[in-house]
Design a protein around this motif. Structure first.
Motif, PDB file in Angstrom:
ATOM      1  N   LEU A 215       0.823  -1.210   0.000  1.00 46.95           N
ATOM      2  CA  LEU A 215       0.000   0.000   0.000  1.00 46.95           C
ATOM      3  C   LEU A 215       0.858   1.261   0.000  1.00 46.95           C
ATOM      4  N   LEU A 216       1.923   1.247   0.790  1.00 45.23           N
ATOM      5  CA  LEU A 216       2.823   2.404   0.824  1.00 45.23           C
ATOM      6  C   LEU A 216       3.446   2.655  -0.543  1.00 45.23           C
ATOM      7  N   LYS A 217       3.747   1.580  -1.259  1.00 46.19           N
ATOM      8  CA  LYS A 217       4.336   1.704  -2.590  1.00 46.19           C
ATOM      9  C   LYS A 217       3.310   2.164  -3.616  1.00 46.19           C
ATOM     10  N   GLU A 218       2.088   1.651  -3.526  1.00 47.80           N
ATOM     11  CA  GLU A 218       1.065   1.917  -4.528  1.00 47.80           C
ATOM     12  C   GLU A 218       0.420   3.286  -4.376  1.00 47.80           C
ATOM     13  N   SER A 219       0.314   3.793  -3.123  1.00 47.79           N
ATOM     14  CA  SER A 219      -0.509   4.975  -2.895  1.00 47.79           C
ATOM     15  C   SER A 219       0.169   6.006  -1.998  1.00 47.79           C
ATOM     16  N   PRO A 220       0.550   7.155  -2.548  1.00 46.69           N
ATOM     17  CA  PRO A 220       1.057   8.250  -1.709  1.00 46.69           C
ATOM     18  C   PRO A 220       0.013   8.732  -0.702  1.00 46.69           C
ATOM     19  N   HIS A 221      -1.271   8.680  -1.097  1.00 41.32           N
ATOM     20  CA  HIS A 221      -2.330   9.093  -0.177  1.00 41.32           C
ATOM     21  C   HIS A 221      -2.359   8.179   1.045  1.00 41.32           C
ATOM     22  N   PHE A 222      -2.262   6.873   0.813  1.00 38.95           N
ATOM     23  CA  PHE A 222      -2.215   5.954   1.945  1.00 38.95           C
ATOM     24  C   PHE A 222      -0.989   6.238   2.805  1.00 38.95           C
ATOM     25  N   ALA A 223       0.150   6.463   2.185  1.00 34.68           N
ATOM     26  CA  ALA A 223       1.375   6.738   2.937  1.00 34.68           C
ATOM     27  C   ALA A 223       1.209   7.973   3.819  1.00 34.68           C
ATOM     28  N   GLN A 224       0.517   8.968   3.302  1.00 35.00           N
ATOM     29  CA  GLN A 224       0.286  10.188   4.075  1.00 35.00           C
ATOM     30  C   GLN A 224      -0.592   9.901   5.297  1.00 35.00           C
ATOM     31  N   LEU A 225      -1.669   9.143   5.078  1.00 35.20           N
ATOM     32  CA  LEU A 225      -2.568   8.817   6.196  1.00 35.20           C
ATOM     33  C   LEU A 225      -1.884   7.881   7.190  1.00 35.20           C
ATOM     34  N   TRP A 226      -1.104   6.944   6.697  1.00 35.74           N
ATOM     35  CA  TRP A 226      -0.420   5.989   7.563  1.00 35.74           C
ATOM     36  C   TRP A 226       0.587   6.697   8.453  1.00 35.74           C
ATOM     37  N   ALA A 227       1.222   7.742   7.925  1.00 32.48           N
ATOM     38  CA  ALA A 227       2.224   8.477   8.694  1.00 32.48           C
ATOM     39  C   ALA A 227       1.621   9.223   9.884  1.00 32.48           C
ATOM     40  N   ARG A 228       0.320   9.452   9.867  1.00 30.76           N
ATOM     41  CA  ARG A 228      -0.330  10.128  10.997  1.00 30.76           C
ATOM     42  C   ARG A 228      -0.337   9.257  12.249  1.00 30.76           C
ATOM     43  N   ALA A 229      -0.306   7.940  12.058  1.00 34.58           N
ATOM     44  CA  ALA A 229      -0.338   6.983  13.170  1.00 34.58           C
ATOM     45  C   ALA A 229      -1.619   7.088  13.983  1.00 34.58           C
ATOM     46  N   ASP A 230      -2.724   7.504  13.338  1.00 39.79           N
ATOM     47  CA  ASP A 230      -4.011   7.550  14.032  1.00 39.79           C
ATOM     48  C   ASP A 230      -4.552   6.142  14.219  1.00 39.79           C
ATOM     49  N   VAL A 231      -5.288   5.918  15.306  1.00 42.41           N
ATOM     50  CA  VAL A 231      -5.940   4.635  15.550  1.00 42.41           C
ATOM     51  C   VAL A 231      -7.410   4.881  15.850  1.00 42.41           C
TER      52      VAL A 231
END
Length: 317
Positions: A215-231
């Motif tokens: 997902l990190l490789k396929e989608s910059p948008h996902f990478a941005q959301l993942w970097a927030r570390a929200d749960v």
């Protein structure tokens, strides 16, 4: 006096895992009789079950190697050897996964049908919920099984190869114009936060790490959301879907736990208003609905004839 917690070193953890592996193998060996594997019962058996040398012979491995494995010695086991031992000991899927984890080997389950994945009873519940869309999801948002109503609303989450049947993956690998979620700015970050919470229980597991890396490789948008570390925790949500043939449909999603299926849930979608129910009915009545946006959309029959690929370059959900 306060009791100080014990800090287990990496070497100590590995030894504990090998000790548990040894105990597990001995317990599984003890429950298999010679008759279960087509061998004569023989005489002078002090305990029930197979002998170590019999397991080794049937699995095609050395007696010394298997003895060391069952004694918890620091030896390496290959996937092929573990598969052979699991076959002889007649381990089910759950037991095989446990064996692999204790041996420190990534476990990749064999492909199964939807009914095999969830069981006939759970599939029966999904089917009985029609005309409400319903799906079984695991903690990673893999689509494990669904009913006809769900597949009508989101066919491309069910008709692709099993590894690709993942809601998160589909959301982040479609062109924006083909996305079916109207309120994605609210729902997508929440879904990623829920995925992050589940990931906390699986850090380091190969299946999860490779999925997140993809997902990190396929989608910059996902990478941005993942970097927030929200749960976030699962909960009731209102999702607004758009279908170019019938318009928007507002649905309330509700998650139900499943006995005996840890980290799996049935998600049921109910129409918010009467017009949403009528639009769902209209969609079900269309013989050959168009999949995708007005630019990339094609009739479902063409998509199926083309190997379940809606566009030449990107996949739609």
């Amino acid at each position: 006096m306060a009791v100080q917690p014990t800090v287990r070193s990496r070497g100590g953890a590995q030894q504990a895992r090998r000790t548990e592996l040894a105990a597990f193998l001995r317990s599984r060996r003890a429950r298999i009789t010679p008759e279960d594997v087509g061998m004569p019962p023989g005489l002078r058996r002090r305990t029930p079950g197979l002998r170590r040398e019999e397991v080794a012979q049937l699995a095609g491995v050395g007696v010394t190697w298997y003895t060391w494995l069952e004694q918890g010695r620091p030896i390496n086991a290959s996937v092929q050897v573990l598969d052979a031992v699991a076959r002889v000991l007649q381990l089910d899927v759950t037991e095989r996964e446990h064996l692999y984890r204790l041996a420190g080997i990534p476990f990749v389950p064999e492909p199964v049908s939807d009914v095999e994945a969830v069981g006939a009873e759970v599939q029966g519940v999904l089917d009985a919920l029609c005309p409400l869309p319903a799906v079984v999801l695991n903690a990673r948002y893999d689509v494990q099984a669904s009913n006809v109503a769900y597949r009508t609303l989101w066919p491309m989450a069910s008709m692709v190869e099993r590894w690709e049947r993942n809601i998160i993956y589909k959301l982040f690998t479609v062109p924006d114009c083909c996305s079916t979620i109207v309120n994605s700015s609210e729902e997508v970050p929440w879904m990623v936060a829920q995925l992050r919470r589940s990931y906390g229980r699986h850090v380091g597991e190969p299946a999860w790490e490779s999925f997140i890396a993809l997902l990190l490789k396929e989608s910059p948008h996902f990478a941005q959301l993942w970097a927030r570390a929200d749960v976030a925790a699962p909960g009731r949500r209102v999702k607004i879907f758009r279908h170019q043939t019938v318009g928007t449909i507002e649905l309330t999603s509700m998650s139900l736990s499943i006995d005996g299926m840890a980290e799996h849930r049935i998600v049921v979608y109910t129409p918010v208003a009467e017009e949403d129910r009528l639009r769902m009915q209209r969609l079900r009545d269309i013989d050959d609905p168009v999949i995708g946006c007005p630019v990339h959309g094609r009739p479902l029959s063409e998509v199926l004839a083309d190997g379940a690929r809606p566009t030449p370059s990107r996949r739609t959900a």
